[in-house]
Scaffold this motif. Structure first.
Motif, short mmCIF file in Angstrom:
data_model
loop_
_atom_site.label_atom_id
_atom_site.label_comp_id
_atom_site.label_asym_id
_atom_site.label_seq_id
_atom_site.Cartn_x
_atom_site.Cartn_y
_atom_site.Cartn_z
N THR A 1 -2.05 -7.90 -1.15
CA THR A 1 -2.06 -6.77 -2.46
C THR A 1 -0.47 -6.97 -2.69
O THR A 1 -0.01 -7.16 -3.25
CB THR A 1 -2.93 -5.74 -2.44
OG1 THR A 1 -4.01 -6.30 -2.88
CG2 THR A 1 -2.34 -5.17 -4.22
N GLN B 1 -6.46 -6.39 3.49
CA GLN B 1 -6.38 -6.19 2.58
C GLN B 1 -4.96 -5.58 1.31
O GLN B 1 -4.62 -6.18 -0.25
CB GLN B 1 -7.62 -6.23 1.38
CG GLN B 1 -8.86 -7.08 2.04
CD GLN B 1 -9.84 -6.21 1.42
OE1 GLN B 1 -10.56 -5.24 1.74
NE2 GLN B 1 -11.26 -7.28 1.22
N GLN B 2 -5.15 -4.75 1.80
CA GLN B 2 -4.21 -3.73 1.05
C GLN B 2 -2.43 -4.83 1.32
O GLN B 2 -1.96 -4.89 0.19
CB GLN B 2 -3.94 -2.62 1.32
CG GLN B 2 -5.09 -1.56 1.44
CD GLN B 2 -4.90 -0.14 1.59
OE1 GLN B 2 -4.93 -0.06 2.88
NE2 GLN B 2 -6.01 0.61 0.95
N ASP C 1 0.11 0.39 -5.73
CA ASP C 1 -0.19 0.02 -4.77
C ASP C 1 -0.57 -0.28 -3.91
O ASP C 1 -1.00 0.17 -2.19
CB ASP C 1 -0.51 -1.63 -4.81
CG ASP C 1 -1.65 -2.01 -6.10
OD1 ASP C 1 -2.21 -0.91 -6.58
OD2 ASP C 1 -1.64 -3.05 -6.42
#
Length: 93
Positions: free
Chosen positions: A9, A5-6, A32
C-alpha cells in the motif's frame, strides 16, 4: 492487513505521487504509513524512526511550493522508495 500488504500500500502511494497524475496524496500516504503497525512491528525499530522522519519532511514539503521548501518532494519520495525496498528485504530475511 499483513505487513506485506501494508508495504504494498505504501509503495502504491509512492508510485501514484511519482506519476504526477494527481492520483496520489501525501496525506493518504502518510496516514497509511503511520497506521502500518503490522509492518512497523515486523521491522527493526530504526526503520520506524526513519519512516516517521521521512514522512514528517514529506508533509512539510507538501505545505509549501517546491521552490520555497528546503525539502524536495521528489527526493523524499525517492528516499521513501529506498526505504520500501530495504524494508521488503528485511521482511523476507
Amino acid at each position: 492487513m499483513s505487513a506485506a500488504q501494508q508495504i504494498d500500500t505504501i509503495a502504491a502511494h509512492i508510485a501514484a505521487l511519482n506519476s504526477g497524475g494527481g492520483g496520489g496524496s501525501v496525506t493518504a500516504l502518510s496516514n497509511d504509513a503511520r497506521a502500518s503497525t503490522e509492518l512497523l512491528g515486523a521491522l527493526p525499530p530504526r526503520y520506524g524512526e526513519v519512516l516517521l522522519n521521512l514522512l514528517d519532511r514529506l508533509e512539510s514539503s507538501a505545505l509549501f511550493s517546491e521552490e520555497s521548501c528546503s525539502f524536495s518532494q521528489k527526493d523524499l519520495l525517492d528516499n521513501l522508495q529506498v526505504w520500501v525496498d530495504k524494508a521488503r528485504g528485511q521482511l523476507v530475511s
